[in-house]
Write a protein that holds these residues in place. Structure first.
Motif, mmCIF file in Angstrom:
data_model
loop_
_atom_site.group_PDB
_atom_site.id
_atom_site.type_symbol
_atom_site.label_atom_id
_atom_site.label_comp_id
_atom_site.label_asym_id
_atom_site.label_seq_id
_atom_site.Cartn_x
_atom_site.Cartn_y
_atom_site.Cartn_z
ATOM 1 N N LEU A 163 -48.943 37.693 6.521
ATOM 2 C CA LEU A 163 -49.067 37.764 5.063
ATOM 3 C C LEU A 163 -47.583 38.297 4.628
ATOM 4 C CD1 LEU A 163 -52.577 39.931 4.762
ATOM 5 C CD2 LEU A 163 -52.048 37.526 3.915
ATOM 6 N N LEU A 164 -47.042 39.246 5.300
ATOM 7 C CA LEU A 164 -45.821 39.842 4.980
ATOM 8 C C LEU A 164 -44.787 38.645 4.912
ATOM 9 C CD1 LEU A 164 -45.440 43.204 6.824
ATOM 10 C CD2 LEU A 164 -46.147 42.641 4.418
ATOM 11 N N SER A 165 -44.850 37.628 5.951
ATOM 12 C CA SER A 165 -43.931 36.540 5.754
ATOM 13 C C SER A 165 -44.042 35.410 4.461
ATOM 14 C CB SER A 165 -44.077 35.557 7.106
ATOM 15 O OG SER A 165 -43.492 34.405 6.908
ATOM 16 N N LEU A 166 -45.432 35.418 4.114
ATOM 17 C CA LEU A 166 -45.638 34.776 3.042
ATOM 18 C C LEU A 166 -45.275 35.479 1.463
ATOM 19 C CD1 LEU A 166 -49.334 33.356 3.839
ATOM 20 C CD2 LEU A 166 -47.092 32.113 3.440
ATOM 21 N N ILE A 167 -45.259 36.942 1.602
ATOM 22 C CA ILE A 167 -44.805 37.688 0.533
ATOM 23 C C ILE A 167 -43.312 37.251 0.639
ATOM 24 C CG2 ILE A 167 -44.360 39.897 -0.386
ATOM 25 C CD1 ILE A 167 -47.127 40.496 1.089
ATOM 26 N N GLU A 168 -42.771 37.458 1.421
ATOM 27 C CA GLU A 168 -41.031 37.275 1.509
ATOM 28 C C GLU A 168 -40.915 35.816 0.876
ATOM 29 O OE1 GLU A 168 -37.566 37.258 4.704
ATOM 30 O OE2 GLU A 168 -39.435 37.876 5.317
ATOM 31 N N THR A 169 -41.597 34.598 1.487
ATOM 32 C CA THR A 169 -41.368 33.236 0.947
ATOM 33 C C THR A 169 -41.634 33.378 -0.819
ATOM 34 O OG1 THR A 169 -42.116 32.493 2.734
ATOM 35 C CG2 THR A 169 -42.139 30.886 0.988
ATOM 36 N N ALA A 170 -42.667 33.928 -1.099
ATOM 37 C CA ALA A 170 -43.063 34.148 -2.440
ATOM 38 C C ALA A 170 -42.003 34.894 -3.307
ATOM 39 C CB ALA A 170 -44.302 34.725 -2.811
ATOM 40 N N GLN A 171 -41.278 35.994 -2.813
ATOM 41 C CA GLN A 171 -40.254 36.641 -3.423
ATOM 42 C C GLN A 171 -38.965 35.611 -3.513
ATOM 43 O OE1 GLN A 171 -40.370 39.992 -0.842
ATOM 44 N NE2 GLN A 171 -40.856 41.159 -2.548
ATOM 45 N N ARG A 173 -38.852 32.492 -3.587
ATOM 46 C CA ARG A 173 -39.113 31.262 -4.639
ATOM 47 C C ARG A 173 -39.393 31.692 -5.892
ATOM 48 N NH1 ARG A 173 -43.733 27.441 -1.281
ATOM 49 N NH2 ARG A 173 -42.363 26.987 0.484
ATOM 50 N N LYS A 174 -39.583 32.990 -6.008
ATOM 51 C CA LYS A 174 -40.023 33.558 -7.458
ATOM 52 C C LYS A 174 -41.056 33.072 -7.806
ATOM 53 C CE LYS A 174 -35.224 34.605 -9.281
ATOM 54 N NZ LYS A 174 -35.400 35.862 -8.655
ATOM 55 N N ALA A 175 -42.104 32.929 -6.860
ATOM 56 C CA ALA A 175 -43.510 32.476 -6.879
ATOM 57 C C ALA A 175 -44.641 33.614 -6.904
ATOM 58 C CB ALA A 175 -43.979 31.555 -5.789
ATOM 59 N N TYR A 176 -45.702 33.388 -7.074
ATOM 60 C CA TYR A 176 -46.837 34.355 -6.878
ATOM 61 C C TYR A 176 -47.800 34.088 -5.539
ATOM 62 C CZ TYR A 176 -45.357 35.469 -11.592
ATOM 63 O OH TYR A 176 -44.869 36.039 -12.647
ATOM 64 N N LEU A 177 -48.201 35.322 -4.995
ATOM 65 C CA LEU A 177 -49.221 35.195 -3.905
ATOM 66 C C LEU A 177 -50.398 35.967 -4.526
ATOM 67 C CD1 LEU A 177 -49.802 34.175 -0.991
ATOM 68 C CD2 LEU A 177 -48.720 36.687 -0.110
ATOM 69 N N ILE A 178 -51.438 35.268 -4.435
ATOM 70 C CA ILE A 178 -52.704 35.997 -5.086
ATOM 71 C C ILE A 178 -53.690 36.226 -3.799
ATOM 72 C CG2 ILE A 178 -54.604 35.652 -6.556
ATOM 73 C CD1 ILE A 178 -52.999 34.036 -8.370
ATOM 74 N N ILE A 179 -53.946 37.201 -3.384
ATOM 75 C CA ILE A 179 -55.004 37.659 -2.253
ATOM 76 C C ILE A 179 -56.233 38.199 -2.714
ATOM 77 C CG2 ILE A 179 -55.092 38.883 -0.174
ATOM 78 C CD1 ILE A 179 -52.206 38.910 0.300
ATOM 79 N N ASP A 180 -57.261 37.395 -2.660
ATOM 80 C CA ASP A 180 -58.711 37.805 -2.702
ATOM 81 C C ASP A 180 -59.188 38.420 -1.765
ATOM 82 O OD1 ASP A 180 -61.358 38.080 -3.624
ATOM 83 O OD2 ASP A 180 -61.567 35.797 -4.247
ATOM 84 N N GLU A 181 -59.375 39.773 -1.759
ATOM 85 C CA GLU A 181 -59.843 40.457 -0.952
ATOM 86 C C GLU A 181 -61.390 41.059 -1.077
ATOM 87 O OE1 GLU A 181 -56.142 42.559 1.276
ATOM 88 O OE2 GLU A 181 -57.343 43.805 -0.114
#
Length: 368
Positions: A163-171, A173-181
């Motif tokens: 998850l932290l790796s994907l957050i870093e990728t999103a940052q 790319r200036k993208a968004y990561l939406i996590i449905d918990e």
């Protein structure tokens, strides 16, 4: 290019639809008395709802007590209360990107997962694609990535490191990561919110939480969206000043404070999961042994999902036994039954198996 809302798409199907299903089949009796409904994967031992003070129906909602109780429960206060996570799922596509660039903005959603995510982005005419596994996330491009943690219905989970790796990728790319918990409450500390209790919240991260599943209160229609202040401000502007009814606001404030129930509920889910493994899975597997079919089970804290080619046949077979589960594309999802439902399920399934009722599914008689 028309970037307005596309109303031509077919709406996704959902569990929790027993009454509608039986009406469509022309069954007029009170099905709630004889049927066991495991289709919606909410806690079958819900938080015990107390008597609601009558005066609450006469007042507009004051969300202050709910916000405080929710902040204590979640360990974070960067949220907006919403009418279930569905409200955020509907609103975010119209908030995050301007209409003129949506058609070229790539959104990744799970190939198997809660279908409202993909539907919400598609109807606003984003470029929606699906992923099968974590490897897809590294090779496909995206400006919005939707994760369901744990996935509904596959029960798959990503590790904190992933998850932290994907957050870093999103940052980057200036993208968004939406996590449905929505289904994560059953395990203390499993939420990504725990990681950010003492850290700065990433601008790219949006986390959705629901009270309908663990607390067993889907009718309350209460959820929370955790995000940056900019996103929260935009979301609050479209949900309005009173997104949650006064009685629901009061009820959930009490539920969040009921720590002893929460501890017992987590233990209870473990106990019922063990019982499902021991009593229900072997019986369901016998259905497929008789048909020489292989199956694969996966589980979360609140449900079990069976993957098989004959899912529709088993669905019809269980329907004939007055047991309603969620049918998907080559999968069936079972909510963990209540204690009082285990023996009923076992009795009905055992009787049908003893009668040799694994052939001619449509002709199976209902078992009381």
């Amino acid at each position: 290019m028309n970037n307005e809302l596309d109303l031509s798409q077919e709406k996704p199907k959902h569990g929790g639809n027993l009454l509608a299903l039986r009406r469509s089949l022309g069954v007029l009796q009170d099905v709630k008395e004889s049927w066991i409904d495991l289709s919606s994967a909410v806690n079958r031992h819900p938080w015990p709802v107390p008597e609601v003070p009558v005066f609450l129906w006469y007042e507009l909602p004051d969300l202050d007590s709910l916000k405080q109780a929710a902040a204590d429960y979640y360990g974070a206060n960067n949220f907006v209360p919403i009418a279930g996570t569905q409200q955020a799922i509907e609103a975010l596509p119209n908030l995050l990107f301007a209409s003129e660039i949506r058609h070229k903005t790539k959104v990744l959603v799970p190939e198997v997962g809660y279908q409202e995510h993909g539907f919400a982005w598609s109807k606003w005419q984003y470029a929606v694609d699906t992923y099968k596994n974590t490897q897809d996330l590294t090779v496909k491009s995206w400006q919005v990535l939707v994760l369901i943690q744990p996935n509904n219905p596959s029960a798959n989970k990503l590790t904190l490191a992933e998850l932290l790796s994907l957050i870093e990728t999103a940052q980057v790319r200036k993208a968004y990561l939406i996590i449905d918990e929505a289904f994560i409450d059953g395990v203390v500390g499993a939420s990504l919110l725990s990681h950010y209790q003492d850290k700065a919240w990433p601008a790219c991260l949006i986390v959705l939480r629901s009270v309908g599943k663990f607390f067993g209160l889907p009718g309350a229609r209460v959820g929370f969206c955790f995000a940056s202040q900019l996103i929260l401000k935009g979301l609050a502007s479209v949900t309005g000043p009173w997104p949650i009814a006064t009685p629901a606001t009061w009820l959930l404030s009490q539920a969040f404070k009921d720590v002893s129930w929460q501890i017992q509920a987590s233990r209870d889910l473990v106990s019922r999961s063990q019982r499902f493994e021991k009593e229900i899975k072997p019986l369901i597997n016998q259905f497929f042994i008789a048909l020489s079919q292989s199956v694969r089970w996966q589980q979360s804290e609140l449900f079990y999902t069976l993957f098989c080619d004959e899912a529709e046949g088993l669905f019809e077979w269980l329907q004939a036994l007055s047991i309603h589960v969620r049918l998907g594309d080559a999968w069936l999802r079972f909510a963990l039954p209540a204690d009082t439902e285990f023996d009923l399920i076992s009795k009905r399934v055992q009787q049908a198996l003893l009668n040799g009722q694994t052939q001619g599914v449509g002709q199976v008689e209902e078992v009381e």
